[in-house]
Design a protein around this motif. Sequence first.
Motif, PDB file in Angstrom:
ATOM      1  N   ASN A  82       0.818  -1.216   0.000  1.00 56.12           N
ATOM      2  CA  ASN A  82       0.000   0.000   0.000  1.00 56.12           C
ATOM      3  C   ASN A  82       0.851   1.265   0.000  1.00 56.12           C
ATOM      4  O   ASN A  82       0.381   2.340  -0.338  1.00 56.12           O
ATOM      5  CB  ASN A  82      -0.911   0.026   1.229  1.00 56.12           C
ATOM      6  N   LYS A  85      -8.305  -7.025   4.490  1.00 57.96           N
ATOM      7  CA  LYS A  85      -7.062  -6.801   3.747  1.00 57.96           C
ATOM      8  C   LYS A  85      -6.249  -5.708   4.418  1.00 57.96           C
ATOM      9  O   LYS A  85      -6.776  -4.962   5.253  1.00 57.96           O
ATOM     10  CB  LYS A  85      -7.383  -6.444   2.306  1.00 57.96           C
ATOM     11  N   THR A 107      -6.226   3.360  -3.702  1.00 59.15           N
ATOM     12  CA  THR A 107      -6.230   2.037  -4.307  1.00 59.15           C
ATOM     13  C   THR A 107      -5.584   1.064  -3.330  1.00 59.15           C
ATOM     14  O   THR A 107      -4.586   1.402  -2.690  1.00 59.15           O
ATOM     15  CB  THR A 107      -5.374   2.029  -5.595  1.00 59.15           C
ATOM     16  N   CYS A 108      -6.162  -0.131  -3.198  1.00 56.45           N
ATOM     17  CA  CYS A 108      -5.526  -1.073  -2.278  1.00 56.45           C
ATOM     18  C   CYS A 108      -4.635  -2.041  -3.047  1.00 56.45           C
ATOM     19  O   CYS A 108      -4.900  -2.370  -4.199  1.00 56.45           O
ATOM     20  CB  CYS A 108      -6.579  -1.814  -1.460  1.00 56.45           C
ATOM     21  N   TYR A 109      -3.574  -2.449  -2.408  1.00 52.79           N
ATOM     22  CA  TYR A 109      -2.638  -3.405  -3.007  1.00 52.79           C
ATOM     23  C   TYR A 109      -2.521  -4.585  -2.066  1.00 52.79           C
ATOM     24  O   TYR A 109      -2.482  -4.411  -0.844  1.00 52.79           O
ATOM     25  CB  TYR A 109      -1.263  -2.762  -3.205  1.00 52.79           C
ATOM     26  N   TRP A 166     -10.359 -10.363  -2.694  1.00 49.59           N
ATOM     27  CA  TRP A 166      -9.607  -9.100  -2.751  1.00 49.59           C
ATOM     28  C   TRP A 166      -8.958  -8.870  -4.092  1.00 49.59           C
ATOM     29  O   TRP A 166      -8.661  -7.747  -4.466  1.00 49.59           O
ATOM     30  CB  TRP A 166      -8.516  -9.070  -1.649  1.00 49.59           C
ATOM     31  N   CYS A 203      -8.439  -5.154  -5.483  1.00 52.35           N
ATOM     32  CA  CYS A 203      -7.109  -4.567  -5.290  1.00 52.35           C
ATOM     33  C   CYS A 203      -6.157  -4.995  -6.390  1.00 52.35           C
ATOM     34  O   CYS A 203      -6.428  -5.918  -7.145  1.00 52.35           O
ATOM     35  CB  CYS A 203      -6.525  -5.006  -3.945  1.00 52.35           C
TER      36      CYS A 203
END
Lengths: 417, 304
Positions: free
Chosen positions: A199, A282, A291-293, A358, A362
């Motif tokens: 992130n 997550k 944005t999620c990673y 997820w 993501c």
Amino acid sequence: MIKKTFALALVGTALGATAAYGQDATLTIESWRNDDLSLWQEQIIPAFEAEHPGISVVFAPTAPTEYNAALNSKLEAGSAGDLITCRPFDASLALYDAGHLAGLDDIEAMSNFSDVAKSAWQTDDGSVTFCVPMASVIHGFIYNADAFAELGLEVPTTEDEFFAVLDAIKEDGSYIPMAMGTNDQWEAATMGYNNIGPNYWNGEEGRLALIAGEQSLTDEAWVAPYATLARWGEYLGDGFEAQTYPDSQNIFTLGRAAIYPAGSWEIAGFNSLADFEMGAFKPPVRSAGDTCYISDHTDIGIGMNAATDNPEAARTFLAWVASPEFASIFGNALPGFFPLSDAPVTLEDPLAQEFIGWRAECESTIRSTYQILSRGTPNLENETWGASVAAIRGTATPEELGAQLQEGLESWYEPQQ
Amino acid sequence: MTKRRFPWHIVVFMAPAFLVYTAVMIFPLFNTLRLALFTEIEQTRVFVGLQNFQTLFFDPIWSEQFWNALANNFWFFIIHMLVQNPIGIALAAMLSHPRLRFAALYRSAIFIPTILSFVIVGFAWKLILSPIWGIAPSMLDAIGLKSLFAPWLGREGSALTTLSLISVWQFVGIPMMLIYASLISIPEEILEASEVDGITGMSAFWKIKLPLILPSIGIISILTFVGNFNAFDLIYVAQGALAGPDFSTDILGTFMYRTFFGFQLQLGDPHMGSAIAGAMFAIILVGVCIYLFGIQTRLRRYQF
């Protein structure tokens, strides 16, 4: 005399083997996953053989600790199986470089996989892929849903919420906020740094920039996760410095801790041990709307022995492994090891389904230290273990840790010099 | 006049031991030393002379680890010398007291940990000292000293000392047995003669027995030295190959293992590993030589 007998015996085996190949093809799979023997024999192989009469498959695993050495000597001697289960990164790359694994880019189904999924089994320039990605593990946090309900807590999505939840659990006092120790060191790096880190460095973007030498470990994106880890220390249980990995697993499954920084491989074990509801969330993003990673780390692949007598049959099998049908069988039989193909797979295990879900929300990446960057001395992965532990224990500042890691990497890795 | 025959039977009788010893000890030793002079460049082995040793001692990344491991190793040895051997001698002196009851029981109880595997000892002590399940915190709690408890194995300042003391606990039986054996071999007449001269009790130990067992103490010291500088198992079992926290329990054995065989993503480097093994060999050799030529020749021996 003894030599002669041995040579005769060898010739005998070879003849016998050739005779067996005469009619139908028999494929032998080399693997270290002896835990999965029954899965292969009872589900995967029958499903394949039903669709492809004329090809029979034998799954022949070795003990995990012996696999690399045993496989190398079998390949040298020319007695290895037709299909080779691939370790990620350098171990398999060395096999390809030595000519033992065949390039597989001409298999059509390879387009079912993303670049991230294939990155573990590609040459450094990405021009050749030599194994079909089979499974990955995803990082995140598993939580005790009963405890969350009891304390009236919501699943956190941002970092502020995450620490607010930890504060609330700590204040209540009936649960240890988070179960993790630093005795074995790797959890701090794997479930700590590489769990929350993507992130910060924007997943693949940062990871590839680091490999290319465009970013350095002293950049904010790489240092800030250590600052966050430093805040974890106060939420880990008493004596976390001497807490081992099995200790953490037990503390969580006994219901004494509320949150467990996890890898998805824990799912099967936790399901059988915990008698409370579990959920997963997550890695929280830094601020709402980012944005999620996620770390969707490639773990198992399968490739073809370049010296196989049955290249056609082997390719047929590999193309099938790349298909959604295999993904569905494999993913459901081994909750926590997720098939890597892009085809959507529905898993029956709710916890595993949560993790794999997820992927749709993501961006996926892999652990930052695994590809290329851990080839030299000092070893970046091992250094990251120590640095993550030092961050959590507060024995060094994040800036010092970044500088120290960068110095080590620069000492042998040219693009960073 | 018969020519004396060559004593073939001696050769024949010595051959098995000689061959086995050469194959499993002498050859690997020299081959390891030889390996230390090579390195691998692009998958071929190249002779580089002493370059590996130069890297080990002068390259900042390597030398920092090496000196850290060496210093830790000395601390490990010092604890054994200061704790294990005096306690061993004291126990032996008490056991050899003629009026002590249950001496055989004590002797076995103290000696038993020595025959346990490192894996069992390491694991058992990790559990005892565990802050989560261990009995150490609850025992201290029972006597109101909970505040004294700390996760000793997890702290940089205390981990190595804790492990050294665990090792002392395990091996204190060995000096005890050796000293005990030499104490009971002291003839009664000497002790009686000293009693006649008015030397009894503690002073009999200091003035009569201790000088007589000095050669045994010398042997124990050198055994401790060699054992400690070859140590590896306990650290590996308790703290893993990275000898955490932050390499504070890293000794030469774990450093060599990590380098030689590799660890996690770190690939093994047999050549640097051999260089470390070579350095360990040299350190032990120097230590043993100092003992043999500097100390043992000066010890007075008494014939009874």
